[in-house]
Design a protein around this motif. Structure first.
Motif, PDB file in Angstrom:
ATOM      1  N   VAL A  94     -17.064 -27.384  12.216  1.00 59.90           N
ATOM      2  CA  VAL A  94     -16.710 -27.909  13.533  1.00 59.90           C
ATOM      3  C   VAL A  94     -17.865 -28.787  14.001  1.00 59.90           C
ATOM      4  CG1 VAL A  94     -16.277 -27.312  15.945  1.00 59.90           C
ATOM      5  CG2 VAL A  94     -15.255 -25.954  14.127  1.00 59.90           C
ATOM      6  N   GLN A 140      -8.121 -30.668  15.530  1.00 59.07           N
ATOM      7  CA  GLN A 140      -9.457 -30.143  15.786  1.00 59.07           C
ATOM      8  C   GLN A 140      -9.383 -28.776  16.457  1.00 59.07           C
ATOM      9  OE1 GLN A 140     -12.862 -31.613  15.089  1.00 59.07           O
ATOM     10  NE2 GLN A 140     -12.770 -29.382  15.213  1.00 59.07           N
ATOM     11  N   ILE A 144     -10.788 -24.998  15.242  1.00 58.04           N
ATOM     12  CA  ILE A 144     -11.625 -24.104  16.056  1.00 58.04           C
ATOM     13  C   ILE A 144     -10.998 -22.707  16.118  1.00 58.04           C
ATOM     14  CG2 ILE A 144     -12.445 -23.648  18.410  1.00 58.04           C
ATOM     15  CD1 ILE A 144     -12.697 -26.755  18.690  1.00 58.04           C
TER      16      ILE A 144
END
Length: 324
Positions: A94, A140, A144
């Protein structure tokens, strides 16, 4: 809820005691050779520090300092949580800053502060190429939520309650009463996930240069002050609310679809999805000016408080229509 910057010092200068603390965190021969105040958020002073080395090379760090009395009071929890969250993300893939040092109680700095690495890229808040960016944001966030940290952060906190909801001026009272009744019920059960908890376009950096020659890509996710453990729906809800106010209600609805298209899993029942989505959206009602002002400062002059309130009102109605 929203971002990272108040510029109280136009010159970008760092206060002497804080500068001395920063200097103690640097490598031998390094020194601060430049500072720049960063703009665009609402809760802290943010500065980019240019660090010079003996050989003439430079690197950048970012300094977050809480100066507002409310945030100073809560700084120990917030900055410690962010530093711990950033450490937890190291090596995960990340694109988050790495923590360098934290003085959460202002023992050595003038104000509670966190020093971290600087990430390339910039936030993109305009409507152009939004269709390409939304799937990137969704992917994204799925990444996470897929992380399984050994040490969980603290449980999420709701940012409003049914008793605290104040509809914006001009909002349809029947719609808002129905929406408020939804969040008056107990929160749905959920499977816990690592939450950014403030994931939205203002906290995501894109590589957008050179323009028009390459597809946009995410280079960083910043502002991990609210890192929490809770339902994936809540992170999706927060980004959806922001997209609805920034770009229109349809984009708020679209983001949840993009999240599932990217492999994310949301609550199975429509009423549970509605509960999480409204819990976030209704929390904005009393603070629209808080989020609209940095958007205007970033170039979205048309996003007056009234305009954003109208979009929020329309989004709440759209949620009830789609999921109610």
């Amino acid at each position: 809820m929203g971002g990272t910057v108040i510029d109280h010092d136009e010159a970008g200068a760092v206060r002497p005691s804080t500068l001395a603390w920063v200097s103690r965190q640097l490598e031998a021969g390094e020194r601060v050779v430049g500072t720049e105040a960063l703009h665009g958020g609402i809760t802290a002073e943010m500065r980019r520090l240019t660090i010079g080395a003996r050989d003439g090379g430079t690197r950048d760090l970012v300094l977050r300092s809480f100066v507002d009395p409310y945030f100073v009071e809560h700084a120990e929890d917030l900055l410690t949580r962010e530093a711990d969250g950033l450490a937890l993300l190291t090596g995960t893939g990340v694109p988050a800053p790495a923590p360098v040092a934290v003085d959460a109680t202002a023992t050595q700095c003038e104000y509670p502060s966190l020093l971290m690495t600087h990430l390339p890229g910039r936030t993109v808040l305009d409507d152009e190429e939004l269709e390409a960016r939304v799937p990137l944001l969704a992917r994204q966030l799925v990444t996470i939520h897929a992380l399984r940290p050994a040490d969980r952060p603290q449980e999420y906190k709701a940012w409003t309650t049914a008793d605290n909801v104040v509809p914006p001026a001009g909002a349809d009272p029947v719609t808002w009463a129905a929406a408020t009744d939804v969040i008056r019920k107990p929160a749905p059960p959920y499977e816990g996930r690592l939450l950014h908890r403030d994931f939205h376009p203002g906290n995501v950096l894109f590589d957008v240069s050179p323009p028009s020659t390459a597809d946009p890509r995410i280079t960083g996710v910043v502002d991990w002050v609210q890192t929490s453990w809770g339902p994936a729906d809540l992170d999706v809800a927060h980004c959806s609310s922001n997209l609805a106010m920034l770009h229109g209600p349809a984009w708020g609805l679209r983001f949840a679809e993009a999240y599932e298209e990217a492999g994310g899993v949301l609550a199975a029942a429509a009423d549970e999805r509605l509960s999480w989505r409204l819990l976030d959206a209704l929390a904005f009602a009393a603070g629209v000016e808080w989020v609209a002002r940095p958007w205007r400062e970033a170039g979205r002059a048309e996003l007056t408080t009234r305009a954003v309130e109208e979009r929020l009102d329309a989004y709440v109605a759209a949620l009830l229509d789609a999921l109610g």
